[in-house]
Design a protein around this motif. Structure first.
Motif, PDB file in Angstrom:
ATOM      1  N   ILE A   1      -5.066  -5.075   4.381  1.00 18.08           N
ATOM      2  CA  ILE A   1      -3.906  -4.593   3.652  1.00 18.08           C
ATOM      3  C   ILE A   1      -2.690  -5.493   3.892  1.00 18.08           C
ATOM      4  O   ILE A   1      -1.864  -5.666   3.032  1.00 18.08           O
ATOM      5  CB  ILE A   1      -3.590  -3.123   4.012  1.00 18.08           C
ATOM      6  N   GLU A   9       2.402  -3.180  -1.454  1.00 15.67           N
ATOM      7  CA  GLU A   9       1.174  -2.495  -1.838  1.00 15.67           C
ATOM      8  C   GLU A   9       1.519  -1.081  -2.280  1.00 15.67           C
ATOM      9  O   GLU A   9       2.454  -0.479  -1.747  1.00 15.67           O
ATOM     10  CB  GLU A   9       0.217  -2.404  -0.637  1.00 15.67           C
ATOM     11  N   TYR A  11       1.460   2.805  -2.122  1.00 21.44           N
ATOM     12  CA  TYR A  11       1.238   3.673  -0.974  1.00 21.44           C
ATOM     13  C   TYR A  11      -0.190   4.223  -0.968  1.00 21.44           C
ATOM     14  O   TYR A  11      -0.777   4.423   0.100  1.00 21.44           O
ATOM     15  CB  TYR A  11       2.247   4.827  -0.940  1.00 21.44           C
ATOM     16  N   GLU A  12      -0.762   4.433  -2.119  1.00 21.69           N
ATOM     17  CA  GLU A  12      -2.137   4.944  -2.207  1.00 21.69           C
ATOM     18  C   GLU A  12      -3.102   4.105  -1.364  1.00 21.69           C
ATOM     19  O   GLU A  12      -3.964   4.644  -0.668  1.00 21.69           O
ATOM     20  CB  GLU A  12      -2.574   4.948  -3.669  1.00 21.69           C
ATOM     21  N   THR A  13      -2.943   2.788  -1.385  1.00 25.73           N
ATOM     22  CA  THR A  13      -3.785   1.896  -0.591  1.00 25.73           C
ATOM     23  C   THR A  13      -3.585   2.156   0.893  1.00 25.73           C
ATOM     24  O   THR A  13      -4.537   2.261   1.664  1.00 25.73           O
ATOM     25  CB  THR A  13      -3.455   0.420  -0.919  1.00 25.73           C
ATOM     26  N   GLU A  14      -2.345   2.270   1.299  1.00 25.94           N
ATOM     27  CA  GLU A  14      -2.046   2.534   2.706  1.00 25.94           C
ATOM     28  C   GLU A  14      -2.516   3.922   3.119  1.00 25.94           C
ATOM     29  O   GLU A  14      -2.990   4.122   4.234  1.00 25.94           O
ATOM     30  CB  GLU A  14      -0.552   2.385   2.969  1.00 25.94           C
ATOM     31  N   LYS A  16      -5.089   5.617   2.129  1.00 25.92           N
ATOM     32  CA  LYS A  16      -6.535   5.586   2.423  1.00 25.92           C
ATOM     33  C   LYS A  16      -6.770   5.023   3.825  1.00 25.92           C
ATOM     34  O   LYS A  16      -7.626   5.512   4.562  1.00 25.92           O
ATOM     35  CB  LYS A  16      -7.268   4.759   1.372  1.00 25.92           C
ATOM     36  N   LYS A  45       1.970   5.761  -6.117  1.00 22.35           N
ATOM     37  CA  LYS A  45       2.150   4.498  -6.846  1.00 22.35           C
ATOM     38  C   LYS A  45       3.342   3.684  -6.351  1.00 22.35           C
ATOM     39  O   LYS A  45       3.546   2.547  -6.761  1.00 22.35           O
ATOM     40  CB  LYS A  45       2.312   4.777  -8.344  1.00 22.35           C
ATOM     41  N   PRO A  50       3.224  -3.358   3.418  1.00 23.32           N
ATOM     42  CA  PRO A  50       2.000  -2.886   4.065  1.00 23.32           C
ATOM     43  C   PRO A  50       2.243  -2.376   5.481  1.00 23.32           C
ATOM     44  O   PRO A  50       3.034  -2.930   6.238  1.00 23.32           O
ATOM     45  CB  PRO A  50       1.105  -4.123   4.094  1.00 23.32           C
TER      46      PRO A  50
END
Length: 156
Positions: A1, A9, A11-14, A16, A45, A50
């Motif tokens: 990440i 990035e 927030y959805e990625t973080e 997870k 979104k 990161p």
């Protein structure tokens, strides 16, 4: 990440990554961690540097979780009028007033030596990407837990 200082990035990625991290910590500390999420769908979104929220969750696991008590972690996220607000809350032993002041002072000075590098780094990256209106607020009550509020202005 965390590919580059210059990237953001969703927030959805973080999130997870945070869920996976808490699940992993739960293996090390069985039945000692609970996690609750109260997230506005729009917050997923929002672009953030990161590991901004993750570093505070990691600090909870490192400094609060133990085999003596159950630690409750709550992550809240709201998006309203181009303002994103994240709250990371624990019910741990809290931070002493003196230590809390040291953390805040080092964060605002950009001091990347010694302890609390992640907090300072998160603060500096927030200021870099979102300017002076962004901020990180930390409050704590000895024997009553700690709350971190991350504030940034973000356009959809």
């Amino acid at each position: 990440i965390f590919r580059s200082k210059n990237e953001l990035e969703p927030y959805e990625t973080e999130h997870k990554l945070i869920e996976g991290y808490i699940n992993m910590a739960s293996i090390r500390y069985p039945e000692q961690i609970t996690a609750e999420y109260d997230l506005d769908p729009k917050i997923m979104k929002v672009l953030i540097p990161p590991l901004t929220v993750h570093c505070f969750v990691e600090n909870i696991v490192k400094h609060v979780v133990n085999n003596q008590t159950v630690t409750h972690i709550r992550i809240e996220g709201r998006y309203d009028d181009e303002k994103a607000v994240f709250r990371i809350i624990d019910d741990g032993s809290g931070i002493s007033l003196q230590e809390l002041e040291t953390i805040k002072e080092r964060m605002k000075k950009g001091d990347l030596s010694g302890e609390h590098i992640g907090i300072t780094n998160a603060y500096m990256r927030l200021k870099y990407f979102y300017g002076e209106a962004s901020n990180i607020f930390i409050s704590s009550v000895p024997s009553g837990g700690t709350t971190v509020v991350i504030l940034l202005y973000h356009r959809e």
